[in-house]
Design an enzyme around this catalytic site. Structure first.
Site, short mmCIF file in Angstrom:
data_model
loop_
_atom_site.label_atom_id
_atom_site.label_comp_id
_atom_site.label_asym_id
_atom_site.label_seq_id
_atom_site.Cartn_x
_atom_site.Cartn_y
_atom_site.Cartn_z
CG HIS A 291 -2.02 -1.18 1.24
ND1 HIS A 291 -2.68 -1.44 0.10
CD2 HIS A 291 -2.06 -2.13 2.23
CE1 HIS A 291 -3.70 -2.41 0.24
NE2 HIS A 291 -2.91 -3.09 1.83
CG ASP A 342 -5.42 -5.96 -0.06
OD1 ASP A 342 -5.47 -6.92 0.74
OD2 ASP A 342 -5.15 -5.04 -0.58
ZN LIG Z 1 -3.31 -6.80 2.60
#
Ligand SMILES: [Zn+2]
Length: 490
Positions: A291, A342
């Site tokens: 991220h 993800d």
């Molecule tokens: Zn993750």
């Protein structure tokens, strides 16, 4: 029909397969007339088809196909595939955000038996193969049973998830997650009991055992993955990083996904998560931050120049309202970017990479922001985006893959040039058509380690895996009913 050629005794009769598609994406350009020789799961060489025929090889023709390096999914939580479509609601008098989604996700994590986790992972990995992902970096934090007890074999769930990958034939980097805290300076929450690795030495022994168990499995690697600064005490991070370095394995960590995480770190340690990690000495070349959404200008520069790989998960970040990757700045400072599916809201590598460019356009009210193939007159970002999907992910997972180059794993995707979304293609337009317009349904054929896994959009285990998955998914209710936990802020 597969035609293979055999070479002389010098290679002990090892079979060489020569793949001859219409087009190959090679060194940032689409080229014709090239073929790719594969031996023992690796690319042996790329040469003109004519020269390989002259050398005595039989070509396996791939008409109507463009060959690319396989896409690498550098960040996945396979079990979350089961909550797709089940978190798209909010309370009538309240709001939904990352933290309320997390409560729902915990509910699903608590409800899955070991065999169900395997069934969900198997289907999820198969869906990834169909989309052109040839490797998954599985950030695995389900370790314990539903009651929070270690299984008789403490690596039970790791083995099941790896078995799921082996069944469908995707390459897996199993990133074994360290998870000890419920938040910055907070005990683990009851609903996090399946994730618990409360003892650093025990965790390291588990990883060591996994590395030993899969040392001779060609499609499996193991990595070290402290979950986040929320979930792992700071004084564990350097030993974890050093262990990963001494094993020569990947080191992955979530960082700065949410403003609340940044604020909690500042309150506890007077430093932002990335500042803390830099001070601890774990932001070295090859570390992968997942991220890294909320970075300051200084942090962007530091991360890029240190050789840290940033794994963006733009479809998930969009779904969770996390914020925008600072993609242009990271790349401008020479940073390496990878992508991951993800939370499995969408499994489509082309969608992931194009959002890196399109989000920049929305942030800046401009067109064509990222750099890439440059001439005196034009800049085209499509080749940069396609490299993120393959070479970027391979860098994140420390794999010899992601490029069509001698010595690399023969992990490949064949694009169907007759797919309607590509109609009107030219060699010059194909990179942009793929990176910025086409769905992953253009992926027709997939090879992992030289083995064909998907042919003309079909995988041999699709029906069986879909059935097994559907049985588990139908038992997963809308998550409001499952958890009974009202959304709550950390
Ligand atoms: Zn993750």
């Amino acid at each position: 029909v597969t035609h293979t050629a055999r070479v002389g005794s010098g290679a002990r009769g090892a079979a060489v397969t020569v793949l001859a598609p219409d087009l190959i994406f090679h060194q940032g350009r689409v080229e014709s007339g090239l073929a790719l020789a594969v031996r023992d799961g690796r690319i042996e060489r790329i040469a003109s088809a004519a020269s390989l025929v002259e050398a005595g090889h039989t070509l396996e023709r791939l008409p109507g196909r463009l060959l690319l390096p396989g896409f690498v999914n550098a960040h996945s939580h396979a079990f979350q595939r089961v909550i797709r479509g089940r978190t798209q609601w909010r309370p009538a008098r309240g709001q939904a955000d990352f933290w309320s989604w997390r409560e729902a996700m915990y509910g699903a994590a608590l409800g899955l038996a070991a065999a169900e986790i395997q069934a969900v992972a198997r289907f999820c990995f198969l869906e990834m193969l169909l989309a052109g992902y040839t490797t998954v970096g599985e950030f695995h934090y389900l370790h314990r049973d539903e009651h929070g007890q270690r299984y008789a074999d403490p690596l039970e769930l790791s083995r099941r998830v790896i078995a799921a990958a082996e069944e469908v034939g995707i390459r897996i980097a199993h990133l074994h997650v360290c998870y000890a805290r419920g938040g910055v300076d907070r005990e683990l929450l009851p609903e996090q009991r399946r994730f618990a690795t409360p003892d650093l030495d025990e965790y390291l022994r588990d990883v060591d055992a996994l590395i030993a168990a899969y040392r001779s499995s060609p499609g499996v690697t193991i990595g070290v993955a402290p979950h986040s600064v929320r979930a792992v005490p700071p004084d564990w991070l350097r030993p974890l990083h050093d262990a990963a370095s001494s094993w020569g394995v990947a080191f992955h960590m979530h960082a700065a996904e949410q403003p609340a995480e940044v604020e909690a770190a500042r309150a506890a340690w007077g430093r932002r998560p990335v500042e803390l990690l830099a001070d601890l000495g774990v932001l070295q070349g090859g570390t992968c931050l997942v991220h890294a959404t909320h970075l300051t200008d200084e942090e962007v520069r530091f991360v890029a120049e240190a050789g840290v790989v940033v794994c963006a998960c733009p479809t998930t970040e969009r779904d969770l309202g996390d914020g925008f990757l600072r993609g242009q700045e990271l790349l401008a400072h020479g940073g390496t970017v990878a992508v991951g599916s993800d939370s499995q809201t969408i499994i489509d590598p082309l969608e992931e990479i194009r959002l890196i460019e399109y989000h920049e356009r929305l942030r800046r009210l401009q067109r064509v922001v990222l750099g890439g193939n440059e001439t005196a007159d034009t800049v085209e970002p499509a080749p940069t985006l396609l490299r993120i999907a393959s070479a970027g992910g391979a860098a994140a997972l420390k794999l010899h893959a992601g490029e069509l180059q001698a010595g690399m794993h023969a992990d490949l995707v064949g694009i169907d040039l007759e797919h309607p979304s590509l109609a009107g293609w030219t060699e010059a337009a194909l990179p942009a058509l793929l990176a910025l317009s086409a769905p992953s349904a253009v992926v027709a054929d997939v090879w992992v380690g030289g083995h064909r896994r998907v042919t003309a959009g079909r995988h041999p285990l699709l029906a069986e895996a879909a059935l097994g998955f559907s049985e588990v998914a139908r038992r997963t209710p809308l998550l409001s009913a499952l958890t009974g936990i009202p959304p709550r802020r950390q």
